[in-house]
Design an enzyme around this catalytic site. Structure first.
Site, PDB file in Angstrom:
ATOM      1  N   HIS A 253       0.837  -1.203   0.000  1.00 36.99           N
ATOM      2  CA  HIS A 253       0.000   0.000   0.000  1.00 36.99           C
ATOM      3  C   HIS A 253       0.873   1.255   0.000  1.00 36.99           C
ATOM      4  O   HIS A 253       1.256   1.759   1.051  1.00 36.99           O
ATOM      5  CB  HIS A 253      -0.912  -0.040   1.237  1.00 36.99           C
ATOM      6  CG  HIS A 253      -1.960   1.015   1.286  1.00 36.99           C
ATOM      7  ND1 HIS A 253      -3.008   0.977   2.182  1.00 36.99           N
ATOM      8  CD2 HIS A 253      -2.149   2.147   0.571  1.00 36.99           C
ATOM      9  CE1 HIS A 253      -3.773   2.038   2.017  1.00 36.99           C
ATOM     10  NE2 HIS A 253      -3.270   2.760   1.046  1.00 36.99           N
TER      11      HIS A 253
ATOM     12  N   HIS B 155       1.289   5.167  -2.204  1.00 36.22           N
ATOM     13  CA  HIS B 155       0.749   6.085  -3.212  1.00 36.22           C
ATOM     14  C   HIS B 155       1.835   7.066  -3.623  1.00 36.22           C
ATOM     15  O   HIS B 155       2.709   7.417  -2.830  1.00 36.22           O
ATOM     16  CB  HIS B 155      -0.434   6.886  -2.657  1.00 36.22           C
ATOM     17  CG  HIS B 155      -1.559   6.055  -2.141  1.00 36.22           C
ATOM     18  ND1 HIS B 155      -2.359   5.299  -2.954  1.00 36.22           N
ATOM     19  CD2 HIS B 155      -2.028   5.858  -0.876  1.00 36.22           C
ATOM     20  CE1 HIS B 155      -3.271   4.683  -2.225  1.00 36.22           C
ATOM     21  NE2 HIS B 155      -3.096   4.997  -0.963  1.00 36.22           N
TER      22      HIS B 155
ATOM     23  N   HIS C   1     -10.733   1.554  -1.534  1.00 30.17           N
ATOM     24  CA  HIS C   1     -10.064   2.779  -1.068  1.00 30.17           C
ATOM     25  C   HIS C   1     -10.835   4.013  -1.508  1.00 30.17           C
ATOM     26  O   HIS C   1     -10.920   4.310  -2.693  1.00 30.17           O
ATOM     27  CB  HIS C   1      -8.643   2.817  -1.632  1.00 30.17           C
ATOM     28  CG  HIS C   1      -7.689   3.637  -0.821  1.00 30.17           C
ATOM     29  ND1 HIS C   1      -7.983   4.910  -0.392  1.00 30.17           N
ATOM     30  CD2 HIS C   1      -6.442   3.361  -0.351  1.00 30.17           C
ATOM     31  CE1 HIS C   1      -6.949   5.375   0.307  1.00 30.17           C
ATOM     32  NE2 HIS C   1      -6.012   4.454   0.353  1.00 30.17           N
TER      33      HIS C   1
ATOM     34  N   GLU D 194       1.699   2.525   3.784  1.00 28.27           N
ATOM     35  CA  GLU D 194       1.176   3.761   3.183  1.00 28.27           C
ATOM     36  C   GLU D 194       2.089   4.930   3.540  1.00 28.27           C
ATOM     37  O   GLU D 194       1.648   6.025   3.868  1.00 28.27           O
ATOM     38  CB  GLU D 194      -0.268   4.044   3.645  1.00 28.27           C
ATOM     39  CG  GLU D 194      -1.059   4.912   2.689  1.00 28.27           C
ATOM     40  CD  GLU D 194      -2.506   5.141   3.114  1.00 28.27           C
ATOM     41  OE1 GLU D 194      -2.827   4.963   4.287  1.00 28.27           O
ATOM     42  OE2 GLU D 194      -3.317   5.501   2.242  1.00 28.27           O
TER      43      GLU D 194
ATOM     44  N   ARG E 215       2.566  11.614   8.924  1.00 28.64           N
ATOM     45  CA  ARG E 215       3.980  11.706   8.560  1.00 28.64           C
ATOM     46  C   ARG E 215       4.890  12.007   9.741  1.00 28.64           C
ATOM     47  O   ARG E 215       6.100  12.093   9.590  1.00 28.64           O
ATOM     48  CB  ARG E 215       4.166  12.779   7.482  1.00 28.64           C
ATOM     49  CG  ARG E 215       3.318  12.468   6.263  1.00 28.64           C
ATOM     50  CD  ARG E 215       3.610  13.355   5.079  1.00 28.64           C
ATOM     51  NE  ARG E 215       2.712  13.035   3.975  1.00 28.64           N
ATOM     52  CZ  ARG E 215       2.803  13.545   2.765  1.00 28.64           C
ATOM     53  NH1 ARG E 215       3.760  14.394   2.476  1.00 28.64           N
ATOM     54  NH2 ARG E 215       1.946  13.190   1.824  1.00 28.64           N
TER      55      ARG E 215
HETATM   56 ZN    ZN Z   1      -4.012   4.580   0.705  1.00 26.63          ZN
END
Ligand code: ZN
Length: 340
Positions: free
Chosen positions: A6, A8, A176, A282, A288
């Site tokens: 996972h 992006h 998602h 992710e 973060r």
């Molecule tokens: Zn995601």
């Protein structure tokens, strides 16, 4: 190998997302869509070298199953035409990342969905991403309206054209959602987890697994509220005479490990069968920061799995084996991309 299922492209070159803004403005003004901006290989390399690749190296993971930025999908914006152009641009960019870094990234597609538009219009993009780009899965948004839930539940035949393609190609879908445009549902704090939970529950109460015995779904973010409420879902399944929840889901539903603290991971590994858990972080995503309780990033999820009281064989399933099983095309694509 440690496979993060996972990730992006949250660090894409600035002009990519800027073009999306221009595209939506043009659509609102009834003007023709602007041409796509040039993006050089060097700009892509820079965005990855200092981003996801750096984090992979720091954390000791090997391969990320990589898709366009989820909140950026924005299926509630524009219409089917703008969604198609945007999905096409985003997926092409992922393909370029995977071509530049074939040993570190393998692609998953976003779909050109729009609220109340039949997902039949996603088929051409799925074909292209699997056949031309070698992608191994798709992200399926159960709520293209962005927090207003205007489409039928995932158990409805409305979604079956996509399910038929998933089975044909042996590709799973990660359920998602994208950005919330409903101010009562914060995108990553509520809407994502609601999407996970609702998606699981919609599938559980459907005949999708009877109609598509080989279909596979990944519920991200640790399954939303599902593992914590496993007893509730077991009880609901029992009352509805659906049988045992673990048996109902065993071959078809999988949970990722995007859970950002150890107690959450412990719970996930305790209640969900190990065969149904896939490693994921992710990273460079929703959360973060650094956890002052551990001095490590919240989304450094490998650390939590390392600490679980599981056998090496079970951890290997979570880190690699289950991903290879769930993403039916993954092993072949790894071989192909690693041979470059
Ligand atoms: Zn995601």
């Amino acid at each position: 190998m440690i496979i993060d299922c996972h990730g992006h492209y949250t660090t894409s070159p600035r002009q990519h997302e800027a073009w999306r803004g221009e595209q939506i403005e043009a659509h609102k003004a009834g003007k023709p869509l602007p041409p796509r901006p040039p993006i050089t290989d060097d700009e892509i390399r820079q965005s990855i070298d200092g981003g996801q690749l750096k984090v992979q190296r720091e954390r000791g993971t090997d391969l990320t199953i990589f898709s366009p930025r989820a909140a950026g999908m924005g299926h509630h914006l524009g219409d089917a035409t703008t969604s198609e152009a945007w999905a096409s641009a985003c997926n092409e960019l992922i393909h370029r990342v995977c071509s530049l870094f074939p040993k570190n990234f393998i692609g998953v597609a976003m779909l050109p969905q729009s609220a109340r538009v039949s997902p039949k219009n996603c088929i051409a993009e799925i074909d292209r991403c699997v056949n031309e780009y070698g992608f191994v899965g798709v992200n399926l948004n159960p709520d293209p309206s962005g927090g207003h839930w205007q489409d039928p539940p995932l158990g409805d035949r409305y979604w079956y054209p996509v399910y038929e393609k998933m089975v044909e190609y042996d590709i799973p879908a990660m359920i998602h959602v994208s950005m919330s445009c409903n101010p009562t549902h914060h995108t990553t704090g509520a809407h994502y987890l609601n999407g996970d939970t609702a998606g699981f529950n919609q599938l559980m109460n459907s005949s999708v697994f009877k109609d598509f015995p080989a279909i596979k779904f990944i519920i991200p973010h640790g399954g939303g509220a599902v593992p914590y409420h496993w007893g509730r879902y077991r009880g609901l399944a029992q009352d509805a005479k659906l049988g045992l929840l673990s048996e109902l889901m065993l071959n078809n539903v999988f949970f990722d490990t995007c859970v950002y603290h150890l107690p959450g991971q412990e719970l996930l590994a305790k209640v969900v069968p190990i065969d149904n858990i896939l490693f994921a972080s992710e990273m460079i995503g929703a959360v973060r920061g650094i956890d002052p309780e551990t001095d490590h990033h919240y989304d450094d999820t490998k650390r939590y799995i390392d600490q679980l009281p599981l056998s090496a064989a079970d951890k290997a399933k979570i880190f690699e084996g289950n991903a290879r099983r769930v993403y039916g095309r993954l092993s072949a694509i790894i071989e192909k991309q690693f041979a470059r």
